[in-house]
Design a protein around this motif. Sequence first.
Motif, short mmCIF file in Angstrom:
data_model
loop_
_atom_site.label_atom_id
_atom_site.label_comp_id
_atom_site.label_asym_id
_atom_site.label_seq_id
_atom_site.Cartn_x
_atom_site.Cartn_y
_atom_site.Cartn_z
N LEU A 147 -8.79 10.76 13.62
CA LEU A 147 -9.04 11.94 13.44
C LEU A 147 -7.84 12.93 12.70
O LEU A 147 -7.76 13.83 12.43
N SER A 148 -6.66 12.10 12.85
CA SER A 148 -5.42 12.73 12.32
C SER A 148 -4.46 12.19 11.54
O SER A 148 -3.68 12.56 10.67
N GLY A 149 -4.52 10.75 11.55
CA GLY A 149 -3.59 10.11 10.88
C GLY A 149 -4.11 9.63 9.38
O GLY A 149 -4.68 10.29 8.70
N SER A 189 -7.54 9.40 8.37
CA SER A 189 -8.35 10.04 8.73
C SER A 189 -9.39 10.88 7.49
O SER A 189 -10.44 11.47 7.74
N GLU A 190 -9.03 10.77 6.17
CA GLU A 190 -9.77 11.55 5.25
C GLU A 190 -10.89 10.39 4.99
O GLU A 190 -11.89 10.66 4.37
N PRO A 222 6.99 -3.33 6.09
CA PRO A 222 6.79 -2.67 7.59
C PRO A 222 5.36 -1.63 7.29
O PRO A 222 5.24 -1.48 6.41
N PRO A 229 3.68 1.88 9.06
CA PRO A 229 3.43 2.53 7.79
C PRO A 229 4.93 2.43 6.79
O PRO A 229 5.91 2.36 7.69
N ASN A 230 4.86 2.38 5.56
CA ASN A 230 6.03 2.41 4.77
C ASN A 230 5.78 3.32 3.63
O ASN A 230 4.83 3.24 3.03
N THR A 231 7.08 3.91 3.19
CA THR A 231 6.68 5.00 1.96
C THR A 231 7.53 4.27 0.76
O THR A 231 7.04 4.52 -0.36
N ASN A 283 -2.63 5.77 2.60
CA ASN A 283 -1.36 6.52 2.11
C ASN A 283 -0.40 5.40 1.72
O ASN A 283 0.27 5.69 0.70
N VAL A 299 -1.48 4.31 -1.62
CA VAL A 299 -0.98 5.78 -2.59
C VAL A 299 0.50 5.45 -3.16
O VAL A 299 0.54 5.72 -4.24
N ASN A 300 1.34 5.20 -2.26
CA ASN A 300 2.62 5.29 -2.39
C ASN A 300 3.10 3.76 -3.15
O ASN A 300 3.68 3.80 -4.21
N ALA A 354 -6.32 10.78 -4.36
CA ALA A 354 -4.96 11.19 -4.19
C ALA A 354 -4.07 11.17 -5.13
O ALA A 354 -2.90 12.05 -5.36
N LYS A 371 -17.71 17.49 0.95
CA LYS A 371 -17.08 16.49 0.17
C LYS A 371 -17.90 15.23 -0.06
O LYS A 371 -18.75 14.92 0.75
#
Lengths: 296, 404
Positions: free
Chosen positions: B38-40, B43-44, B206, B208-210, B234, B237-238, B267, B303
């Motif tokens: 619900l938050s991470g 979540s979307e 790793p 998560p990773n950006t 996410n 996406v990165n 995104a 949505k």
Amino acid sequence: MNTQLLLIQVFNGLVNGAFYALLSLGLAVIFGMLRIVNFMHGALYMLGAFAAFALGQLLGLGFWPSLILAPLLVGLLGVVLERGLLSRLYGLEPSYNLLLTFGLTLLTQDLVKQVMLSRFAVSSAPYSPPELLSGVVNLGFVVFPKYRLFVIALSLVVCLLTWFVIEKTRVGAIIRASTENPVVTRAFGINVSLWVTGVFAVGAALAGLAGVLAAPIYSVEPYMGAELIITTFAVVVIGGMGSILGSVVTGFAVGVLAAVGAAVYPPIANTLVFILMALVLLVRPSGLFGLPEGAR
Amino acid sequence: MNKTRTAILALTALLLTPAASAQSLSDGGIKVGVLTDLSGVYSELSGQGSVKAAQMAAEDFMKANRAYAGKVSVIGVDHQNKADVAGNKAAEMIDRQNVDMLVDMPTSSAALAATEVARQKKTVAMVVTGATTALTNEKCNKYTFHYAYDNYMLANGTGTAVTKRGGNSWYIIYPNYAFGQDLNRQMVAAVQENGGKLAAPSDATPFPNTDFSSYLLKAQSVRPKIFGTMQAGNDLVNVVKQYNEFGLKKQGIGLGIGLLFETDVAALGQDAFSGAIATVPWFWNFDARSRQWAARFEKAFGKKPTWAQAGVYSATMQYLGAVARAKTDNSDAVVKALEGYAFDDFFARNATIRPQDHRVLLDVQVVQVKGKSESKEAGDIYKRLNTIPAAKAFMPLSENKCRM
């Protein structure tokens, strides 16, 4: 791994190093001058990126105006934070401001998430580099995005400038005096609390600047600062709490180390900085560039 | 005093009447527990939308089966994508909140932990968003069903399609946790089976990773035909943002995506993904039936649905249907009603529930992301390349390691 690939990774590491340097620089300035462990620094970084995105969406401002405006806005928020909240905790134990800034971080992240979802209908916002800097350039040994070169260059300039102002100018002397001995400094007719606020604002603006620079590279999302801030704190500890030069040098060094680590043995990339921190603390408990306790 | 007694009597009468026709429900009702993020990062694509989808299913079911009116409820719980949290929450939902069925469960490690708890407590679990094939193989159990998709189906669909279209040398990166490790294994197998090869061994990143620049630079020097990314949400996406930043497409290195959600494309913008091939169980404008449901969901939630959310609706509905057929919510009886059941709804086409491993088999779609200029309406992002029939889309029983 061959030498060329190693060289490429060293070079590539400077980009992340630039972010670590800008962020730890702000942390170091704030800690060195104000003795505040600003846990909200990651959230300020995120706000910088978010501001750039929001300015683009709402006012149609491109990257360049945002590069100036977003850090200013974040700096302004810094003024409000310092005057409104943090200044009430001076004189109390440092753990109080740590808790406060940590709480503010959680609050900010969730607020931004709400705004992004309800106002912009995205949980991760798209943001592109400016036209001038999009595309890649062949450097001979590697094909590299132009924008990343710009990030390295700009953050180097900003870091040097900050270091120069604090260490070599009259403004820097006043700031250092204000934090070293506020009573005597006040006796010279200097408005100490104004300077303190100013320093906090500059530290916050530096985080905001890092955020704007990050927006075209990483996805703009509410938790983008949360991970980064942990590494940045490690950088500050390795460099020596409060040392300006230490945070800049260590910031770039850790970026390079992590990039090389990621190429040689990927699973260790994110742990490397903490291994380094442990080693440095064993040998030099006050960090590479820090003065030993009591020498300040 | 009299009034209270009348009220109590009326209430009791009200409660008793439908119970007689709704057969035996353990605690007077059916409670669906949406265990989700619900938050991470996920979540979307699942999150509140999954909870909404399960609620829609509950309402539709009650409308169609008057005997169950007022008896089905839905709760949504956040597992934060953490295995330990997922296990604890699953136990709490079953023991304290009397949940009869768990659904959704993004993040493979969290899904594995939650289904293990569900097994111990003899509760039906329908994994929709978790991807690991372990759920129907070495970790399979009597009460766990795997809906919508899995890593074998993704790899089999995308790996085959991309390799056959000429993308026969790959360099793959994957997030270093259960999902990524599994998907990498499956993708490598699918590529090799179709005559492709690895230009360099896969790298674990790793999670998560950006920052993925190190791997993109490695791809530049290795020069594979396809840069395969097994990241999701996410992280994906990165990766794709930086893939475009480093100009890999112009250097002739294509993009192979293990797991793609509609939200990832939104995104980053369609053009960043355009041309990429992926395998999905469903998309909203697949056909008239899909559109019709998607329009209802959009009206209720604001949505367009992701396929994960559509899958949660379908899975919830199939569970409730099995309860109605079994005339009880006793999990052993419901499992029996589910096993071997063949159905076809707006989401799951030509579907059957394989009794040996509880894999839900359905037709899946290989799609290519359209460029912005090609899309005809908002959210029109996929061009369907081909359909893989249910019988061919998933791991055959001969390879299956499930001992139930």
